[in-house]
Design a protein around this motif. Structure first.
Motif, PDB file in Angstrom:
ATOM      1  N   ASN A 281      32.294  25.771  31.370  1.00  0.00           N
ATOM      2  CA  ASN A 281      32.486  27.641  31.709  1.00  0.00           C
ATOM      3  C   ASN A 281      34.180  26.127  31.044  1.00  0.00           C
ATOM      4  OD1 ASN A 281      30.576  28.434  32.645  1.00  0.00           O
ATOM      5  ND2 ASN A 281      30.900  28.434  35.011  1.00  0.00           N
ATOM      6  N   TRP A 282      34.359  25.357  31.538  1.00  0.00           N
ATOM      7  CA  TRP A 282      35.942  24.978  31.088  1.00  0.00           C
ATOM      8  C   TRP A 282      35.596  24.734  29.686  1.00  0.00           C
ATOM      9  CZ3 TRP A 282      39.452  23.611  34.851  1.00  0.00           C
ATOM     10  CH2 TRP A 282      40.334  22.516  34.583  1.00  0.00           C
ATOM     11  N   VAL A 283      34.898  24.343  28.695  1.00  0.00           N
ATOM     12  CA  VAL A 283      35.109  23.610  27.430  1.00  0.00           C
ATOM     13  C   VAL A 283      35.226  25.718  26.394  1.00  0.00           C
ATOM     14  CG1 VAL A 283      32.651  23.544  26.954  1.00  0.00           C
ATOM     15  CG2 VAL A 283      34.999  22.121  25.535  1.00  0.00           C
ATOM     16  N   LEU A 284      34.756  25.969  26.840  1.00  0.00           N
ATOM     17  CA  LEU A 284      34.560  27.626  26.911  1.00  0.00           C
ATOM     18  C   LEU A 284      35.997  28.290  26.834  1.00  0.00           C
ATOM     19  CD1 LEU A 284      31.262  29.043  27.516  1.00  0.00           C
ATOM     20  CD2 LEU A 284      32.430  28.343  25.151  1.00  0.00           C
ATOM     21  N   LEU A 285      36.448  28.263  28.033  1.00  0.00           N
ATOM     22  CA  LEU A 285      37.862  28.952  28.272  1.00  0.00           C
ATOM     23  C   LEU A 285      38.789  28.522  27.561  1.00  0.00           C
ATOM     24  CD1 LEU A 285      37.743  30.798  31.832  1.00  0.00           C
ATOM     25  CD2 LEU A 285      37.152  31.546  29.219  1.00  0.00           C
ATOM     26  N   LEU A 286      39.138  27.255  27.983  1.00  0.00           N
ATOM     27  CA  LEU A 286      40.320  26.426  27.363  1.00  0.00           C
ATOM     28  C   LEU A 286      40.262  25.807  26.210  1.00  0.00           C
ATOM     29  CD1 LEU A 286      40.789  24.358  30.361  1.00  0.00           C
ATOM     30  CD2 LEU A 286      41.547  25.970  30.107  1.00  0.00           C
ATOM     31  N   VAL A 287      39.623  25.415  24.929  1.00  0.00           N
ATOM     32  CA  VAL A 287      38.590  25.071  24.179  1.00  0.00           C
ATOM     33  C   VAL A 287      38.066  26.377  23.179  1.00  0.00           C
ATOM     34  CG1 VAL A 287      38.578  23.325  22.610  1.00  0.00           C
ATOM     35  CG2 VAL A 287      39.067  22.702  24.840  1.00  0.00           C
ATOM     36  N   PHE A 288      37.260  26.425  23.149  1.00  0.00           N
ATOM     37  CA  PHE A 288      36.332  27.535  21.926  1.00  0.00           C
ATOM     38  C   PHE A 288      37.506  28.982  22.182  1.00  0.00           C
ATOM     39  CE2 PHE A 288      33.452  23.856  22.781  1.00  0.00           C
ATOM     40  CZ  PHE A 288      33.828  23.463  21.218  1.00  0.00           C
ATOM     41  N   LEU A 289      37.509  28.813  23.119  1.00  0.00           N
ATOM     42  CA  LEU A 289      38.011  30.575  23.717  1.00  0.00           C
ATOM     43  C   LEU A 289      39.627  30.615  22.790  1.00  0.00           C
ATOM     44  CD1 LEU A 289      38.143  33.474  23.786  1.00  0.00           C
ATOM     45  CD2 LEU A 289      39.296  32.936  25.807  1.00  0.00           C
ATOM     46  N   PRO A 290      41.225  30.209  23.017  1.00  0.00           N
ATOM     47  CA  PRO A 290      41.874  29.811  21.822  1.00  0.00           C
ATOM     48  C   PRO A 290      41.571  29.049  20.522  1.00  0.00           C
ATOM     49  CG  PRO A 290      42.030  28.123  23.695  1.00  0.00           C
ATOM     50  CD  PRO A 290      40.491  28.742  23.802  1.00  0.00           C
ATOM     51  N   LEU A 291      40.463  28.351  20.246  1.00  0.00           N
ATOM     52  CA  LEU A 291      40.337  27.912  18.551  1.00  0.00           C
ATOM     53  C   LEU A 291      39.844  29.119  17.884  1.00  0.00           C
ATOM     54  CD1 LEU A 291      40.618  25.233  17.977  1.00  0.00           C
ATOM     55  CD2 LEU A 291      38.146  24.994  18.220  1.00  0.00           C
ATOM     56  N   LEU A 292      38.583  29.760  18.248  1.00  0.00           N
ATOM     57  CA  LEU A 292      37.924  30.900  17.652  1.00  0.00           C
ATOM     58  C   LEU A 292      39.027  32.100  17.447  1.00  0.00           C
ATOM     59  CD1 LEU A 292      34.217  29.486  18.395  1.00  0.00           C
ATOM     60  CD2 LEU A 292      35.918  29.000  16.424  1.00  0.00           C
TER      61      LEU A 292
ATOM     62  N   LEU B 217      42.190  18.842  28.781  1.00  0.00           N
ATOM     63  CA  LEU B 217      43.480  19.326  28.430  1.00  0.00           C
ATOM     64  C   LEU B 217      44.312  19.013  26.679  1.00  0.00           C
ATOM     65  CD1 LEU B 217      44.675  18.930  32.120  1.00  0.00           C
ATOM     66  CD2 LEU B 217      44.095  20.884  31.001  1.00  0.00           C
ATOM     67  N   PRO B 218      44.224  17.530  26.677  1.00  0.00           N
ATOM     68  CA  PRO B 218      44.741  17.512  25.453  1.00  0.00           C
ATOM     69  C   PRO B 218      44.087  18.737  24.434  1.00  0.00           C
ATOM     70  CG  PRO B 218      44.662  15.891  26.238  1.00  0.00           C
ATOM     71  CD  PRO B 218      44.059  16.540  26.844  1.00  0.00           C
ATOM     72  N   LEU B 219      43.015  18.501  24.424  1.00  0.00           N
ATOM     73  CA  LEU B 219      42.117  19.755  23.368  1.00  0.00           C
ATOM     74  C   LEU B 219      42.626  20.548  23.513  1.00  0.00           C
ATOM     75  CD1 LEU B 219      38.649  17.891  23.131  1.00  0.00           C
ATOM     76  CD2 LEU B 219      40.712  17.241  21.729  1.00  0.00           C
ATOM     77  N   THR B 220      42.783  21.101  24.774  1.00  0.00           N
ATOM     78  CA  THR B 220      43.438  22.994  25.326  1.00  0.00           C
ATOM     79  C   THR B 220      44.437  23.186  24.204  1.00  0.00           C
ATOM     80  OG1 THR B 220      42.206  22.823  26.887  1.00  0.00           O
ATOM     81  CG2 THR B 220      44.067  24.338  26.731  1.00  0.00           C
ATOM     82  N   ILE B 221      45.802  21.855  23.796  1.00  0.00           N
ATOM     83  CA  ILE B 221      47.014  22.364  23.809  1.00  0.00           C
ATOM     84  C   ILE B 221      46.364  22.460  22.094  1.00  0.00           C
ATOM     85  CG2 ILE B 221      49.388  21.305  23.177  1.00  0.00           C
ATOM     86  CD1 ILE B 221      49.024  19.380  26.127  1.00  0.00           C
ATOM     87  N   ALA B 222      45.278  21.324  21.623  1.00  0.00           N
ATOM     88  CA  ALA B 222      45.643  21.058  20.565  1.00  0.00           C
ATOM     89  C   ALA B 222      45.428  22.741  19.876  1.00  0.00           C
ATOM     90  CB  ALA B 222      44.375  19.956  19.879  1.00  0.00           C
ATOM     91  N   ALA B 223      43.993  23.157  20.416  1.00  0.00           N
ATOM     92  CA  ALA B 223      43.074  25.025  20.408  1.00  0.00           C
ATOM     93  C   ALA B 223      44.796  25.897  20.322  1.00  0.00           C
ATOM     94  CB  ALA B 223      42.429  25.382  21.563  1.00  0.00           C
TER      95      ALA B 223
END
Length: 278
Positions: free
Chosen positions: A127-138, A196-202
């Motif tokens: 859940n954490w990675v889908l919301l924080l990283v993949f959603l803004p990334l895609l 979190l750093p990957l979230t910033i990158a996304a």
């Protein structure tokens, strides 16, 4: 006789895909309603009961918006991400309620408690990675800005996997190199924090996408930005104002803030700014 190609085509037909999405929604809502019922059995005051209801609505919105998007755009990646988050939050909610009622509150042990506890701990990093990283990334078209951004997705997936493995070691109370359950639990949390750093990158990817996008896609990103910004202000602001993350008022504000994310995406999808077909 149907050829393998025809069978595959039929299995992936839009009508079948829509049924799968709504089936996921049904499972999601069943889990959330079951969890809410178990939480209510614990008793509590008015604030706690309202919190249970709002949490269920917040979690249910992810699966609902995801199913609605997929019903219109069956191959839309964002819709499927929200469906996955919906069923994931449903599992974690039910797991937490079931485990708490069975173990934490001193009731008679319920069957399968360890299994549900394991399942909840397994799903949470996803859940954490889908919301924080993949959603803004895609977002919004379901594609990476360029192939160079694949590394962000791969690192996020690896960290999620490591968090899950560390969580399993903690639940199994594995002793390794003199380290026990507490160490593995802490390590699992640290792997989640490294997202979190990957979230910033996304988010940087999303900003660059906004700069390069045409008007339609810019408006889609604006809606997500508005919802996310208000959500962040509410969560961070309430922490500083209330100065108590365990406050019942903070819990209600947090629930309301979380609702804004799927609502903002759903607003984009069901106006004239419909998400593009993928």
């Amino acid at each position: 006789m149907h050829s393998p190609y025809r069978l595959t085509e039929e299995m992936a037909s839009p009508s079948t895909t829509r049924r799968v999405a709504w089936m996921i929604w049904g499972i999601c809502m069943s889990l959330i309603l079951s969890a809410s019922l178990i939480w209510f059995l614990e008793g509590g005051n008015l604030f706690q009961h309202v919190h249970i209801i709002w949490t269920g609505i917040a979690f249910g919105l992810f699966g609902t918006v995801g199913a609605l998007i997929v019903s219109q755009r069956t191959r839309n990646t964002i819709g499927w991400i929200l469906c996955a988050v919906g069923i994931g939050t449903g599992i974690t909610d039910f797991s937490g309620a079931y485990t708490a009622y069975s173990m934490v509150k001193g009731h008679l042990p319920l069957p399968g408690t360890s299994v549900f506890n394991w399942l909840g701990n397994t799903v949470w990093p996803i859940n954490w990675v889908l919301l924080l990283v993949f959603l803004p990334l895609l977002f919004p078209n379901g594609h990476l800005l360029s192939r160079r951004w694949r590394v962000v997705g791969w690192l996020a997936a690896i960290l999620a996997l490591l968090s899950i493995l560390a969580g399993w070691l903690s639940l199994a109370n594995v002793e390794l190199f003199g380290k026990g359950a507490d160490f593995w639990s802490s390590l699992s949390d640290n792997f989640n924090l490294l997202q979190l750093p990957l979230t910033i990158a996304a988010l940087v990817s999303l900003v660059l996408r906004f700069i390069r996008a045409k008007e339609r896609e810019r408006q889609q990103i604006k809606w997500l930005t508005y919802g996310t910004a208000i959500m962040a202000v509410l969560i961070v602001g309430s922490i500083f104002i209330l100065n108590d993350p365990n406050s019942p008022i903070y819990a209600l504000i947090f629930d309301f803030a979380i609702m804004l994310l799927p609502v903002s995406i759903g607003t984009v999808s069901y106006t004239h700014l419909t998400l593009p077909t993928i």
